[in-house]
Design a protein around this motif. Sequence first.
Motif, PDB file in Angstrom:
ATOM      1  N   ILE A 262      -7.425  -7.054   0.938  1.00 50.16           N
ATOM      2  CA  ILE A 262      -6.171  -7.536   0.350  1.00 50.16           C
ATOM      3  C   ILE A 262      -6.425  -8.723  -0.574  1.00 50.16           C
ATOM      4  O   ILE A 262      -5.887  -8.793  -1.691  1.00 50.16           O
ATOM      5  N   GLY A 266      -5.755  -8.689  -4.602  1.00 46.26           N
ATOM      6  CA  GLY A 266      -4.855  -9.683  -5.172  1.00 46.26           C
ATOM      7  C   GLY A 266      -5.554 -10.584  -6.176  1.00 46.26           C
ATOM      8  O   GLY A 266      -5.007 -10.888  -7.245  1.00 46.26           O
ATOM      9  N   LEU A 295       2.128 -11.818  -8.822  1.00 46.00           N
ATOM     10  CA  LEU A 295       2.195 -10.940  -7.652  1.00 46.00           C
ATOM     11  C   LEU A 295       0.828 -10.836  -6.989  1.00 46.00           C
ATOM     12  O   LEU A 295       0.732 -10.777  -5.759  1.00 46.00           O
ATOM     13  N   TYR A 299      -0.025 -11.766  -3.153  1.00 45.63           N
ATOM     14  CA  TYR A 299      -0.649 -10.737  -2.308  1.00 45.63           C
ATOM     15  C   TYR A 299      -1.904 -11.283  -1.626  1.00 45.63           C
ATOM     16  O   TYR A 299      -2.104 -11.123  -0.420  1.00 45.63           O
ATOM     17  N   SER A 322       5.935 -13.774   4.746  1.00 45.01           N
ATOM     18  CA  SER A 322       6.147 -12.842   3.634  1.00 45.01           C
ATOM     19  C   SER A 322       7.082 -13.449   2.591  1.00 45.01           C
ATOM     20  O   SER A 322       6.834 -13.339   1.384  1.00 45.01           O
ATOM     21  N   THR A 326       6.238 -14.600  -1.397  1.00 44.36           N
ATOM     22  CA  THR A 326       7.072 -14.187  -2.526  1.00 44.36           C
ATOM     23  C   THR A 326       7.526 -15.396  -3.331  1.00 44.36           C
ATOM     24  O   THR A 326       7.544 -15.372  -4.570  1.00 44.36           O
ATOM     25  N   GLY A 349       8.154  -7.288  -4.941  1.00 43.44           N
ATOM     26  CA  GLY A 349       7.083  -8.021  -4.266  1.00 43.44           C
ATOM     27  C   GLY A 349       7.472  -8.376  -2.847  1.00 43.44           C
ATOM     28  O   GLY A 349       6.653  -8.306  -1.923  1.00 43.44           O
ATOM     29  N   THR A 352       7.175  -5.309  -0.690  1.00 47.36           N
ATOM     30  CA  THR A 352       5.776  -5.066  -0.341  1.00 47.36           C
ATOM     31  C   THR A 352       5.317  -5.994   0.767  1.00 47.36           C
ATOM     32  O   THR A 352       4.677  -5.577   1.742  1.00 47.36           O
ATOM     33  N   ALA A 353       5.644  -7.284   0.641  1.00 46.66           N
ATOM     34  CA  ALA A 353       5.212  -8.271   1.633  1.00 46.66           C
ATOM     35  C   ALA A 353       5.794  -7.975   3.015  1.00 46.66           C
ATOM     36  O   ALA A 353       5.147  -8.214   4.044  1.00 46.66           O
ATOM     37  N   PHE A 413       0.517  -0.754  -2.079  1.00 43.41           N
ATOM     38  CA  PHE A 413       0.065  -2.096  -1.725  1.00 43.41           C
ATOM     39  C   PHE A 413       0.619  -2.560  -0.383  1.00 43.41           C
ATOM     40  O   PHE A 413       0.087  -3.490   0.223  1.00 43.41           O
ATOM     41  N   GLY A 414       1.674  -1.916   0.069  1.00 44.12           N
ATOM     42  CA  GLY A 414       2.270  -2.327   1.336  1.00 44.12           C
ATOM     43  C   GLY A 414       1.559  -1.777   2.556  1.00 44.12           C
ATOM     44  O   GLY A 414       1.521  -2.426   3.606  1.00 44.12           O
ATOM     45  N   LEU A 417      -1.092  -3.954   4.107  1.00 40.92           N
ATOM     46  CA  LEU A 417      -0.455  -5.068   4.815  1.00 40.92           C
ATOM     47  C   LEU A 417       0.075  -4.611   6.167  1.00 40.92           C
ATOM     48  O   LEU A 417      -0.007  -5.350   7.161  1.00 40.92           O
TER      49      LEU A 417
END
Length: 429
Positions: A262, A266, A295, A299, A322, A326, A349, A352-353, A413-414, A417
Amino acid sequence: MRTVRLAVAVLLCSLLGVAGVATVAGAPPPTQLCGVCGDGLAGERGIDGSTEPGTLDIYVDDAGDSHWQARVPITDSAAERYRTNTSALEAAVDDAWTRYHGAEGDVHSVETALENETVVVNYTVDDVARRGVGETWLVDYFAVGTSNTRYVVAADRVTIHTPEGTAVTNRPSRASVDGNAATWTQGGGFDRQTYVTYGSAGVLGTASGYATIALEVGPTALDHGIRGGVVPGILIGLVGVTIGRSDWGSAAVDAATLERLIVAVGSVGAVGFLVIGAVSTDAGLAPGAVVLASLGVGYALLGCTARRLGSRLETRGLIGLSALATIVAAGTTLLFAGPPVYAFPLCFGLATALCLPIGHASERGRRPVGPIAVAALTPVAAIAAVAPVSVFGYGPTLYGLLLLPWVATVTAFGYPLALLGRRLAIGLD
């Protein structure tokens, strides 16, 4: 079968991208705020003999009507010609009017004069402002709704002057405010949904001004946000549910490996997009590249801090983490590109977080209803923030469909996480 599904997905994304390009390509020519401004000597449309683009001052009166005054400098020879031949001056001004200008169709009582080496064009435009909350007035003449109108500041500057004894009580986008005047300069841009409020100075006047804008744009923003965000919102909700029920790959990697992955993704994204933004324009960093780089920063930060703080945090703590990532991404955008903070990357974003606490809660045997619901509402918030919206005149529903690539981004991308959240939950056991 898997190859077929991938090909279909790529085709759909390509079609959406082409539709987005066609939307921009099919937009009408820019609309100049000043109808007669322009440098005639440089070959651009303008008053014959002009030496500079000129300036435009818009004076709003107590009834909400306005007087517009354009002042365009000209050469000495042109001034001498117009001074001895008023018909030539009127003909030059008539010929200078651009086809698309801010007051098109609403211009009244045009008067032309020559002051030394400056051509002065005066005209009136009715109903540019109306009453708002309390004693506040709202200039909404330049809010174009769902029209594809794009304003451009062709003049050196454009200034809106509110009546004497009042003050501008909001901060219009890309404008400098000084007392009862809001000014936009050439190259600074002019928002197609520009609102100017004015009234009494002070905290109460400012509050009334923003309340007036909220009452003006709120219903449309909510309507467009819901209608445009319902499809991508449902899909993001389904992504959250799927992530919560799927633990594919969780046994193959540990938390340290996921953190490195990750953070690497990022960091590469942050540095890469900043480099792209630096080399793609001569006027500084490209805002779009800065947003994407921001972003990447958020990330990487989320992956790094979650791994180190995960043993001390429950699901609620990861939700807060999260949100913090952001906010950092939004702050990075402000630091490098300045306002505005772009709604789409910020909202998606966050979606995703939130996959991090969704994975954590699911591994702990809980139902992450709250994080999934918030993630599903992010498209609604993103569209509401930029409303009113329209594509080819079909309204916000089609506009929302153009956001489907963001859903794929949230998924791609999620999921790492979510796996990290699961590993942290296992560690707590």
